[in-house]
Design a protein around this motif. Structure first.
Motif, PDB file in Angstrom:
ATOM      1  N   VAL A  95      88.813 -27.396 -17.738  1.00  5.53           N
ATOM      2  CA  VAL A  95      87.554 -28.123 -17.528  1.00  5.53           C
ATOM      3  C   VAL A  95      86.718 -28.021 -18.793  1.00  5.53           C
ATOM      4  CG1 VAL A  95      85.430 -28.272 -16.181  1.00  5.53           C
ATOM      5  CG2 VAL A  95      87.584 -27.660 -15.061  1.00  5.53           C
ATOM      6  N   SER A  96      86.355 -29.178 -19.355  1.00  6.66           N
ATOM      7  CA  SER A  96      85.532 -29.197 -20.572  1.00  6.66           C
ATOM      8  C   SER A  96      84.309 -30.086 -20.343  1.00  6.66           C
ATOM      9  CB  SER A  96      86.336 -29.699 -21.770  1.00  6.66           C
ATOM     10  OG  SER A  96      86.858 -30.991 -21.518  1.00  6.66           O
ATOM     11  N   LEU A  97      83.251 -29.783 -21.054  1.00  3.12           N
ATOM     12  CA  LEU A  97      82.000 -30.518 -20.904  1.00  3.12           C
ATOM     13  C   LEU A  97      81.550 -31.070 -22.248  1.00  3.12           C
ATOM     14  CD1 LEU A  97      81.939 -27.919 -18.807  1.00  3.12           C
ATOM     15  CD2 LEU A  97      79.659 -28.829 -18.323  1.00  3.12           C
ATOM     16  N   ILE A  98      81.049 -32.297 -22.232  1.00  3.73           N
ATOM     17  CA  ILE A  98      80.411 -32.884 -23.408  1.00  3.73           C
ATOM     18  C   ILE A  98      78.937 -33.069 -23.095  1.00  3.73           C
ATOM     19  CG2 ILE A  98      80.271 -34.895 -24.932  1.00  3.73           C
ATOM     20  CD1 ILE A  98      83.207 -35.355 -24.519  1.00  3.73           C
ATOM     21  N   ASP A  99      78.085 -32.453 -23.889  1.00  5.79           N
ATOM     22  CA  ASP A  99      76.642 -32.529 -23.662  1.00  5.79           C
ATOM     23  C   ASP A  99      76.115 -33.881 -24.167  1.00  5.79           C
ATOM     24  OD1 ASP A  99      73.960 -32.222 -23.412  1.00  5.79           O
ATOM     25  OD2 ASP A  99      73.884 -30.191 -24.246  1.00  5.79           O
ATOM     26  N   ARG A 100      75.716 -34.719 -23.252  1.00  5.86           N
ATOM     27  CA  ARG A 100      75.199 -36.060 -23.600  1.00  5.86           C
ATOM     28  C   ARG A 100      73.666 -36.121 -23.534  1.00  5.86           C
ATOM     29  NH1 ARG A 100      79.179 -39.001 -26.035  1.00  5.86           N
ATOM     30  NH2 ARG A 100      81.105 -39.015 -24.803  1.00  5.86           N
ATOM     31  N   THR A 101      73.014 -34.989 -23.394  1.00  6.50           N
ATOM     32  CA  THR A 101      71.565 -34.978 -23.161  1.00  6.50           C
ATOM     33  C   THR A 101      70.797 -35.677 -24.276  1.00  6.50           C
ATOM     34  OG1 THR A 101      71.830 -32.868 -22.016  1.00  6.50           O
ATOM     35  CG2 THR A 101      69.591 -33.524 -22.628  1.00  6.50           C
ATOM     36  N   SER A 102      71.035 -35.264 -25.515  1.00  7.58           N
ATOM     37  CA  SER A 102      70.284 -35.853 -26.645  1.00  7.58           C
ATOM     38  C   SER A 102      70.578 -37.339 -26.784  1.00  7.58           C
ATOM     39  CB  SER A 102      70.642 -35.131 -27.942  1.00  7.58           C
ATOM     40  OG  SER A 102      70.238 -33.788 -27.893  1.00  7.58           O
ATOM     41  N   GLU A 103      71.831 -37.699 -26.620  1.00  9.77           N
ATOM     42  CA  GLU A 103      72.232 -39.107 -26.736  1.00  9.77           C
ATOM     43  C   GLU A 103      71.531 -39.963 -25.688  1.00  9.77           C
ATOM     44  OE1 GLU A 103      76.302 -41.730 -26.051  1.00  9.77           O
ATOM     45  OE2 GLU A 103      76.425 -39.555 -26.305  1.00  9.77           O
ATOM     46  N   GLU A 105      68.789 -39.164 -23.967  1.00  9.00           N
ATOM     47  CA  GLU A 105      67.346 -39.161 -24.195  1.00  9.00           C
ATOM     48  C   GLU A 105      66.946 -40.132 -25.300  1.00  9.00           C
ATOM     49  OE1 GLU A 105      66.414 -35.110 -24.955  1.00  9.00           O
ATOM     50  OE2 GLU A 105      66.177 -34.589 -22.829  1.00  9.00           O
ATOM     51  N   THR A 106      67.743 -40.147 -26.372  1.00  7.81           N
ATOM     52  CA  THR A 106      67.469 -41.086 -27.473  1.00  7.81           C
ATOM     53  C   THR A 106      67.592 -42.525 -26.995  1.00  7.81           C
ATOM     54  OG1 THR A 106      68.302 -39.500 -29.104  1.00  7.81           O
ATOM     55  CG2 THR A 106      68.185 -41.819 -29.783  1.00  7.81           C
ATOM     56  N   HIS A 107      68.649 -42.770 -26.201  1.00  4.19           N
ATOM     57  CA  HIS A 107      68.846 -44.126 -25.666  1.00  4.19           C
ATOM     58  C   HIS A 107      67.694 -44.520 -24.749  1.00  4.19           C
ATOM     59  CE1 HIS A 107      70.313 -47.002 -22.627  1.00  4.19           C
ATOM     60  NE2 HIS A 107      70.948 -47.559 -23.659  1.00  4.19           N
ATOM     61  N   ASP A 108      67.275 -43.595 -23.877  1.00  2.39           N
ATOM     62  CA  ASP A 108      66.181 -43.892 -22.953  1.00  2.39           C
ATOM     63  C   ASP A 108      64.876 -44.138 -23.708  1.00  2.39           C
ATOM     64  OD1 ASP A 108      67.925 -43.635 -20.882  1.00  2.39           O
ATOM     65  OD2 ASP A 108      67.250 -41.640 -20.259  1.00  2.39           O
ATOM     66  N   SER A 109      64.652 -43.312 -24.749  1.00  2.00           N
ATOM     67  CA  SER A 109      63.427 -43.466 -25.544  1.00  2.00           C
ATOM     68  C   SER A 109      63.416 -44.815 -26.270  1.00  2.00           C
ATOM     69  CB  SER A 109      63.318 -42.334 -26.567  1.00  2.00           C
ATOM     70  OG  SER A 109      62.211 -42.531 -27.412  1.00  2.00           O
ATOM     71  N   PHE A 110      64.554 -45.184 -26.841  1.00  2.00           N
ATOM     72  CA  PHE A 110      64.653 -46.477 -27.534  1.00  2.00           C
ATOM     73  C   PHE A 110      64.467 -47.629 -26.559  1.00  2.00           C
ATOM     74  CE2 PHE A 110      67.276 -50.056 -29.021  1.00  2.00           C
ATOM     75  CZ  PHE A 110      66.631 -50.318 -30.233  1.00  2.00           C
ATOM     76  N   ARG A 111      65.053 -47.471 -25.379  1.00  2.94           N
ATOM     77  CA  ARG A 111      64.913 -48.528 -24.369  1.00  2.94           C
ATOM     78  C   ARG A 111      63.464 -48.694 -23.942  1.00  2.94           C
ATOM     79  NH1 ARG A 111      65.412 -49.354 -18.787  1.00  2.94           N
ATOM     80  NH2 ARG A 111      66.523 -51.288 -18.266  1.00  2.94           N
ATOM     81  N   ARG A 112      62.760 -47.547 -23.790  1.00  2.00           N
ATOM     82  CA  ARG A 112      61.346 -47.629 -23.429  1.00  2.00           C
ATOM     83  C   ARG A 112      60.550 -48.346 -24.511  1.00  2.00           C
ATOM     84  NH1 ARG A 112      62.240 -42.380 -21.411  1.00  2.00           N
ATOM     85  NH2 ARG A 112      61.512 -41.478 -23.371  1.00  2.00           N
ATOM     86  N   GLU A 113      60.873 -48.074 -25.777  1.00  2.00           N
ATOM     87  CA  GLU A 113      60.166 -48.721 -26.889  1.00  2.00           C
ATOM     88  C   GLU A 113      60.418 -50.223 -26.898  1.00  2.00           C
ATOM     89  OE1 GLU A 113      57.975 -47.516 -29.123  1.00  2.00           O
ATOM     90  OE2 GLU A 113      58.015 -45.680 -27.945  1.00  2.00           O
ATOM     91  N   THR A 114      61.671 -50.609 -26.671  1.00  4.07           N
ATOM     92  CA  THR A 114      61.997 -52.033 -26.705  1.00  4.07           C
ATOM     93  C   THR A 114      61.452 -52.776 -25.490  1.00  4.07           C
ATOM     94  OG1 THR A 114      64.137 -51.624 -25.628  1.00  4.07           O
ATOM     95  CG2 THR A 114      64.096 -51.650 -28.038  1.00  4.07           C
ATOM     96  N   MET A 115      61.070 -52.046 -24.461  1.00  5.66           N
ATOM     97  CA  MET A 115      60.521 -52.660 -23.256  1.00  5.66           C
ATOM     98  C   MET A 115      58.996 -52.717 -23.285  1.00  5.66           C
ATOM     99  SD  MET A 115      62.926 -53.446 -20.976  1.00  5.66           S
ATOM    100  CE  MET A 115      64.633 -53.116 -20.581  1.00  5.66           C
ATOM    101  N   ARG A 116      58.389 -52.274 -24.381  1.00  4.01           N
ATOM    102  CA  ARG A 116      56.937 -52.135 -24.418  1.00  4.01           C
ATOM    103  C   ARG A 116      56.358 -52.964 -25.547  1.00  4.01           C
ATOM    104  NH1 ARG A 116      53.933 -49.851 -20.652  1.00  4.01           N
ATOM    105  NH2 ARG A 116      55.874 -48.900 -20.034  1.00  4.01           N
ATOM    106  N   ASP A 117      55.206 -53.606 -25.285  1.00  5.56           N
ATOM    107  CA  ASP A 117      54.485 -54.351 -26.314  1.00  5.56           C
ATOM    108  C   ASP A 117      53.722 -53.360 -27.190  1.00  5.56           C
ATOM    109  OD1 ASP A 117      53.150 -56.570 -27.643  1.00  5.56           O
ATOM    110  OD2 ASP A 117      51.394 -56.005 -26.470  1.00  5.56           O
ATOM    111  N   SER A 118      53.983 -53.394 -28.480  1.00  2.00           N
ATOM    112  CA  SER A 118      53.409 -52.389 -29.376  1.00  2.00           C
ATOM    113  C   SER A 118      51.897 -52.518 -29.526  1.00  2.00           C
ATOM    114  CB  SER A 118      54.073 -52.481 -30.754  1.00  2.00           C
ATOM    115  OG  SER A 118      53.885 -53.774 -31.316  1.00  2.00           O
TER     116      SER A 118
END
Length: 546
Positions: A95-103, A105-118
C-alpha cells in the motif's frame, strides 16, 4: 509541477478476507511524514482496494482518500499493488500513498481566482454559473426544494462607455465598484450577485411563488441603486440601467441558457426603459436578428443593396427640387426586407457605418449619372439619412468630405437628415460636428421633428436648414384640428428661425393644398410618388422639373 513520488506506507495481507497490516514503513512511522495515516486509513477502503487488486490482471487498485488530520486535512491517492512473497500462503499487497494536498489546494485556489472578478470581488460569469448550478444541485440533492422557482436578472449600466471615454477608465472602474456595493446592499442572503461583463451584472434570485408582486418588489429594489447620483472622484454622475429577466421553468437548470434569455430581454429593456421578462417569441426574434446580421454583412460586401429615391416637391409650384435617398434590401432568399427591420440590426452590430457610407457614396454616384443623362448639372439636392448610431461612432465631417471629393459632387447638392436623438444624447458634440458639416456647405435637416424631445434652444443655436414635420402630424391632419394647430406652430417656428420645412407622408391632394396654403416649403409622400429605383426616379423628375 512535478508529480509527488509515491511513499510506500505498509505491506498488507488478507487473512480470512480481512486486510491486516503486517509491515509499516519506518520512515512513515518514525519520521512522521504522514502522521497516523496508515492506522487511520478506513478499513473499508483497504478491503475494497485489496479485493479489486486481487481480481485485476494488473494486480493494482487505486482510490482517492482524505485524511482528517487534526492539524490539516490531507488528500491522497492510495494504491494497493500485489507483491510476491515466497513461502507465504496469503497474498500480500504493498500500500502506497501519494500526497496530493498541495496540488489540489493550488488547483482549488486557481479555480477560485478564475471564477472571481478582480475589480469587484464578485463572481464572474463562470463563477456565477458554477454558484447557481451548485445551489440548485444542493436543493435537489435530498429531494427537498426550498424555492418554487427562481429568476436570473441581468442589469446593464446605461452610457457606461461614454462615461469611460469622457471621465477615464479610473472613474469607470470606480463606478463599477460603487454599483456592485449598492447591489450587494439591496439583495437578500439567498441571492447571488455577479459581474458577468464590462458594465453588466447578473443576479440569481430565488422566488417563493409565481406572485408578480414579489418580482416587482425585487426589480424595484434593484432599480433603486440608480435613484441617487454617484459621486466618483470629483464628479457627480446620474446614471440609469436596463433590467432583463428570465424566469425558471420546471426541470430546466441550465444557468447559461437563462443568462442568454435574460440578455435577450435586456435588449428590449434598453428600448422600452422598463424591466422586461423574456418570452419564447423573443428567441425567434433574436435568431431572426442574427440571421439578418449575417446576411446584411454579405449584402454590403457583395453590393446587393439598392438605393431608392422619393421625390421632394416644391409646394409653391409642384416641381421636383430633390430626392430623399433610402436604402432598400432585396435578399435572394428572404425577399424584400423592410428598413424598419434591418436598420436597427445594422445599428446594433456596427454595420451602420459601412451602410451609411455606402448610401452617401451611392447617392453622389446617382447624381453624377443623372447629370450625364441630362447633359447638364441638374438643379437637384439629394437628402441622405445619418442614424444616431453612425453620428456617434463615425467621423462624419471627414467621411462626407472624402466622399464628396471622390465623386466630385458639390456640397450644396447634399442634405444630411439627422434625428433629434443625435442632439439630445450629446449636445456639445452634436453642435461641433454639425458646425463642421455646415462649414463644408452641406445642408442639414432635422428629421421627424416633434416626435422626440424638442429643445428650442438647440434649434436656435444649431446650424439647421430644414425642419421635417413627422408624418404622424400630416396624416389625417384635416380630420383633427389639433394636428393642424401643431403643423401651423411648427411652420411659424421654422419661419421665425429662418428655416425651410418639409412635410412627410402627404397622401392626398387636399393635404398637399392645405400645406401649400399654410406656407410649407417642400413635401414628400405617396401622393407624389413612393420611393422608386434610380431610373424610375429620373423619369419622374424629367416630367416634374421646372
Amino acid at each position: 509541477m512535478l508529480d509527488p513520488l509515491p511513499i510506500p506506507a505498509a505491506v498488507v495481507t488478507r487473512v480470512d478476507g480481512a486486510p491486516q497490516i503486517v509491515m509499516a514503513n519506518p520512515a512513515f512511522v518514525d519520521r512522521q511524514l504522514m502522521p497516523g495515516a496508515v492506522s487511520a486509513i478506513d478499513v473499508a477502503l483497504l478491503t475494497e482496494l485489496v479485493s479489486v487488486a486481487s481480481r485485476n490482471d494488473s494486480g493494482k487498485a487505486n482510490r482517492p482518500w482524505t485524511s482528517e488530520d487534526p492539524v490539516k486535512t490531507r488528500r491522497y491517492d492510495v494504491t494497493a499493488a500485489r507483491i510476491e512473497m515466497p513461502g507465504l500462503d496469503w497474498p500480500h499487497f504493498l500500500v502506497s500513498l501519494i500526497d496530493r494536498t498541495s496540488e489540489i489546494e493550488t488547483h482549488d485556489s486557481f479555480r477560485r481566482e478564475t471564477m472571481r472578478d478582480s475589480l469587484t470581488g464578485l463572481p464572474n460569469r463562470a463563477g456565477f454559473e458554477d454558484a447557481v448550478e451548485s445551489r440548485l444541485a444542493e436543493q435537489g440533492s435530498d429531494g427537498r426544494v426550498t424555492t418554487s422557482g427562481f429568476a436570473i436578472i441581468t442589469l446593464d449600466i446605461a452610457r457606461f462607455s461614454q462615461i469611460n471615454e469622457c471621465a477615464g477608465s479610473v472613474v469607470g472602474d470606480e463606478l463599477i465598484i460603487t454599483v456592485a456595493r449598492r447591489l450587494m446592499g439591496r439583495v437578500r442572503k439567498t441571492d447571488i450577485v455577479a459581474r458577468i461583463g464590462g458594465n453588466e451584472f447578473a443576479l440569481f434570485v430565488p422566488l417563493r411563488g409565481s406572485n408578480p408582486r414579489e418580482l416587482s418588489r425585487i426589480t424595484s429594489r434593484i432599480r433603486d441603486i440608480f435613484l441617487n447620483p454617484y459621486r466618483l472622484s470629483d464628479l457627480e454622475i446620474q446614471i440609469d440601467g436596463a433590467i432583463g429577466i428570465a424566469l425558471s421553468k420546471p426541470g430546466q437548470t441550465d444557468c447559461a441558457n437563462y443568462i442568454r434569455q435574460s440578455q435577450i430581454a435586456l435588449k428590449r429593456a434598453k428600448r422600452t426603459r422598463q424591466a422586461e421578462i423574456y418570452t419564447p417569441e423573443e428567441l425567434d426574434k433574436a435568431r431572426r436578428r442574427f440571421t439578418l446580421e449575417t446576411e446584411l454583412r454579405k449584402a454590403i460586401e457583395l453590393d446587393r443593396l439598392e438605393l431608392y429615391f422619393q421625390p421632394l416637391i416644391d409646394m409653391s409650384n409642384g416641381f421636383v427640387t430633390g430626392f430623399e435617398a433610402l436604402a432598400r434590401w432585396k435578399d435572394p432568399d428572404y425577399g424584400m426586407i423592410s428598413p424598419v427591420e434591418f436598420i436597427p440590426v445594422a445599428e446594433e452590430c456596427g454595420l451602420i457605418l459601412p451602410l451609411g457610407r455606402w448610401a452617401l457614396d451611392r447617392a453622389c454616384q446617382v447624381l453624377n449619372e443623372w447629370d450625364a443623362k441630362a447633359g447638364e448639372v441638374l438643379p437637384l439636392k439629394v437628402s441622405v439619412n445619418v442614424s444616431a448610431a453612425q453620428f456617434a461612432r463615425d467621423d462624419i465631417p471627414s467621411m462626407v468630405a472624402n466622399i464628396l471629393r471622390a465623386n466630385k459632387t458639390k456640397p450644396e447638392r447634399l442634405c444630411l437628415e439627422l434625428t433629434e436623438s443625435v442632439v439630445v444624447s450629446d449636445p456639445a458634440r452634436a453642435a461641433k460636428v454639425m458646425s463642421a458639416l455646415r462649414a463644408l456647405n452641406v445642408s442639414l435637416a432635422m428629421d421627424d421633428f416633434g416626435t422626440g424631445y424638442s429643445n428650442l434652444a438647440y434649434l436656435q443655436q444649431l446650424p439647421i436648414d430644414v425642419l421635417k414635420i413627422d408624418r404622424s402630424f400630416i396624416s389625417d391632419m384635416l380630420k383633427e384640428r389639433d394636428k393642424v394647430a401643431i403643423v401651423r406652430a411648427i411652420l411659424s417656428l421654422a419661419s421665425a428661425l429662418g428655416m425651410e420645412t418639409t412635410a412627410e407622408g402627404i397622401e392626398t391632394l387636399e393635404i398637399s393644398q392645405t400645406l401649400a396654403a399654410l406656407g410649407c416649403s417642400f413635401g414628400q409622400g405617396y401622393f407624389y410618388s413612393p420611393p422608386v429605383p434610380a431610373d424610375e426616379a429620373y423619369a419622374y423628375m424629367i416630367t416634374r422639373m421646372g
